[in-house]
Design a protein around this motif. Structure first.
Motif, PDB file in Angstrom:
ATOM      1  N   VAL A  48       0.829  -1.207   0.000  1.00  0.00           N
ATOM      2  CA  VAL A  48       0.000   0.000   0.000  1.00  0.00           C
ATOM      3  C   VAL A  48       0.863   1.257   0.000  1.00  0.00           C
ATOM      4  N   ALA A  49       2.007   1.227   0.668  1.00  0.00           N
ATOM      5  CA  ALA A  49       2.909   2.386   0.634  1.00  0.00           C
ATOM      6  C   ALA A  49       3.359   2.658  -0.790  1.00  0.00           C
ATOM      7  N   LEU A  72      -6.564  16.306   9.967  1.00  0.00           N
ATOM      8  CA  LEU A  72      -6.765  15.744  11.303  1.00  0.00           C
ATOM      9  C   LEU A  72      -5.762  14.633  11.599  1.00  0.00           C
ATOM     10  N   PHE A  73      -5.531  13.758  10.622  1.00  0.00           N
ATOM     11  CA  PHE A  73      -4.620  12.646  10.846  1.00  0.00           C
ATOM     12  C   PHE A  73      -3.173  13.108  10.947  1.00  0.00           C
ATOM     13  N   SER A 104       1.737   4.589  12.536  1.00  0.00           N
ATOM     14  CA  SER A 104       0.528   5.395  12.709  1.00  0.00           C
ATOM     15  C   SER A 104       0.345   6.360  11.541  1.00  0.00           C
ATOM     16  N   THR A 105       1.449   6.974  11.123  1.00  0.00           N
ATOM     17  CA  THR A 105       1.379   7.923  10.007  1.00  0.00           C
ATOM     18  C   THR A 105       1.015   7.219   8.711  1.00  0.00           C
ATOM     19  N   PHE A 106       1.600   6.040   8.479  1.00  0.00           N
ATOM     20  CA  PHE A 106       1.262   5.278   7.286  1.00  0.00           C
ATOM     21  C   PHE A 106      -0.213   4.908   7.264  1.00  0.00           C
ATOM     22  N   ALA A 111      -5.867   5.675   5.046  1.00  0.00           N
ATOM     23  CA  ALA A 111      -7.282   6.063   5.112  1.00  0.00           C
ATOM     24  C   ALA A 111      -7.576   7.172   4.114  1.00  0.00           C
ATOM     25  N   VAL A 112      -6.692   8.159   4.063  1.00  0.00           N
ATOM     26  CA  VAL A 112      -6.861   9.261   3.106  1.00  0.00           C
ATOM     27  C   VAL A 112      -6.779   8.735   1.670  1.00  0.00           C
TER      28      VAL A 112
END
Length: 419
Positions: A48-49, A72-73, A104-106, A111-112
């Protein structure tokens, strides 16, 4: 005209169209990989990255409808970085903290990404749910076979005598299966009756996988989500004949699942663990420094530490993680992260509530995702969900469908065709 018109930025060249078709298939494959997380980073993260970078290189953009989720994220994870500054000489926790925030950032970006992908092409929703369902059936089957030691080495798909499939934790494995279960339930209730037996088989496998996870959170999530799905379907379909069909099919599904449960309980290892897990409060919940006491102490501590105490630090202080998403956001991401997480959850709930009954091609997918997100908000009181891959997919689906509705309304306001 196609049901889902191409976004304004899409270039009508055969090469670009072909690349986007391949890209859509790659997104579906990424969703499939979400069902197999033996270790971190899992193949899902790596795939996904790569997709996130590739799609944005091909012209995917963040619209104004998805931008608030990104803001927000990102702010949420800035809170995680600030929280790291509060860590002092904590050994392995200090070493693992940057990795934790990076994951967490990934997940936030994933989601975005899903929201943007769905807004650009709503047809991807059906493919996402189909591949998610296939992955769920495979990983649930592994968990079931592992639980009953069906072949040598099958125990690798269990933990603490509980099915966990191709996951690291039964408490993540069980909730992962719920959205595909609702997708099959929806198909059985209102879909083609000729396909119902095949879907019923898949539904039984997933339900048995949820049961054998012996995760009380998964059981609660499944029960709540199933009832909510039938409720919203009855609200949406006004025909008495159709409502009767929904009730009949629902009753049939309940009887089938009940029969499967009775068969499973004939095994002593199942019935013994079931009687233990059905106790409302376990020893590790209410004992000294149990889950609930840790919650109380943790919230009091967080009131004194506005920047948090750092990722993974709570477990070094109390021998266990927070097991409460609200407390987790306070300790790991600080007051900033807590505000962003609560705002994101409230906004997500609002988007779904506003659109869940509107007659749209994407309505079933929005309804399922939104209901399961609501359930996750509930179980978040007793478990940490900030690193659950499937939760971020669900959030992205809700926001993506919300963006589709916003675009649909703009077209209507301009007098353009709705299709």
């Amino acid at each position: 005209m196609s049901t889902f018109a191409s976004p304004p930025y899409q270039v009508a060249q055969p090469q670009i169209v072909a690349l986007r078709l391949i890209g859509t298939g790659c997104v579906a494959f990424g969703v499939f990989l979400s069902g197999f997380v033996f270790a971190e980073p899992a193949p899902y993260e790596l795939w996904v990255a790569m997709l996130i970078g590739l799609w944005f290189m091909l012209g995917l953009r963040i619209s104004r409808n998805v931008a608030p989720l990104l803001v927000l994220f990102l702010t949420f994870n800035i809170g995680g970085l600030l929280s790291m500054t509060q860590m002092r000489d904590l050994g392995s926790a200090e070493m693992d903290a940057p990795i934790y925030v990076a994951v967490s950032t990934f997940l936030a970006l994933s989601a975005v990404f899903y929201a943007a992908i769905i807004e650009s092409n709503a047809n991807v929703l059906k493919l996402m749910f189909k591949t998610w369902t296939i992955a769920a059936i495979i990983t649930a089957s592994l968990g079931i076979l592992g639980y009953f030691h069906a072949f040598p080495g099958a125990a690798m798909f269990t933990r603490y005598d509980r099915a966990m499939g191709a996951f690291q934790d039964p408490n993540v494995f069980g909730p992962y299966l719920v959205a595909p279960t609702l997708y099959l339930m929806h198909g059985v209730i209102i879909g083609d009756l000729k396909k119902a037996p095949l879907k019923a088989i898949g539904l039984t496998i997933l339900a048995l996988g949820i049961f054998l996870s012996f995760s009380r959170a998964a059981w609660g999530l499944f029960g709540f989500s199933s009832i909510a799905l039938v409720f919203f379907m009855l609200l949406k379909h006004r025909s008495n004949t159709f409502r009767l069909r929904i009730l009949v099919m629902t009753l049939t599904a309940i009887l089938l699942l009940g029969a499967a449960l009775l068969v499973a309980l004939q095994f002593h290892q199942v019935s013994d663990l079931f009687s233990t897990r059905t106790q409302l409060v376990q020893e590790y919940d209410g004992g000294h420094l149990g889950r609930f006491e840790r919650h109380r102490i943790g919230f009091l501590l967080s009131m004194q530490r506005p920047l948090g105490i750092g990722p993974l630090v709570f477990a070094t202080m109390f021998r266990e993680d927070e097991h409460n998403i609200w407390l987790k956001t306070l300790t790991t991401y600080g007051w900033i992260g807590f505000f962003c997480w609560v705002s994101m959850i409230c906004w997500t709930i609002y988007i779904g509530f506003k659109n869940v009954l509107k007659e749209r091609p994407w309505q079933p997918f929005l309804m399922i995702a939104w209901i399961v997100v609501l359930g996750h908000v509930g179980i978040g009181n007793v478990i940490d969900t900030d690193h659950w891959r499937h939760l971020y997919m669900l959030i992205g689906i809700v926001w993506g469908c919300g963006a589709l509705e916003a675009r649909h309304q703009r077209r209507l306001a301009r007098g353009e065709p709705a299709t």
